[in-house]
Design a protein around this motif. Structure first.
Motif: not given
Length: 191
Positions: A58-77
């Motif tokens: 897994m290699d994901t950007i999960y936060w950009i400029e103050g906001s979590y990215i929901k799809d990336a968090l699902k990938e991490i989960n």
């Protein structure tokens, strides 16, 4: 449940933000031509992991400029699921942030090797029956902990980076060569 904005007891938001600020300084030379990034416009958080048990990367950007990215968090989960039972739980973003900040502080491109993320009650009980080092009420059960390894860094280096975040628990397990990171009370121990 993930708490993105509330800072519970033992969690030092200032400590974690300081760790990210330090990583920004480390990253600044890479982005020396990106004036917007240096002004704070390019706040990016990334997490890279490998799971030897499942063979997944897994290699994901999960936060950009103050906001979590929901799809990336699902990938991490999903990546941090209990692979023995294939059960997924929401991983606390505070733990993800501690992992990412620690990784950045170590200045490595190597992905973490994830040994354990979320653990179901049955998996935790099974592991507990085999080892005295598994807590009955482990934060792994809540999706608030990870056991990690890096080939290019010692467990001492990993623990030092995680402790510098001043944002949770850090356990060093020399015999098994891994570091436990969690978003619980600020504490440290050697297993």
């Amino acid at each position: 449940m993930t708490q993105e904005n509330d800072a519970p007891r033992g969690f030092s938001r200032r400590g974690l933000l300081s760790a990210f600020a330090a990583t920004t300084l480390v990253a600044a030379p890479t982005f020396s031509n990106a004036a917007g990034f240096l002004r704070g416009a390019g706040d990016i958080r990334r997490l890279k992991m490998y799971n030897g048990r499942t063979g997944e990367h897994m290699d994901t950007i999960y936060w950009i400029e103050g906001s979590y990215i929901k799809d990336a968090l699902k990938e991490i989960n999903s990546f941090m699921r209990d692979w023995r039972r294939n059960e997924v739980k929401t991983i606390d973003t505070r733990t993800i942030d501690i992992m990412a900040a620690s990784h950045n502080l170590m200045n490595t491109n190597e992905p973490y090797t994830l040994l354990s993320g979320y653990r179901s009650p049955k998996t935790n009980a099974m592991l507990r029956s085999r080892s005295g080092g598994v807590a009955k009420n482990s934060l792994h059960l809540k999706g608030q902990a990870a056991d990690l390894r890096l080939g290019s860094r010692s467990i001492h280096q990993m623990a030092k980076a995680a402790k510098s975040c001043q944002a949770g628990g850090v356990g060093t397990y020399r015999g098994s060569n891994f570091v436990h990171m969690d978003c619980g009370a600020v504490r440290a121990w050697n297993g």
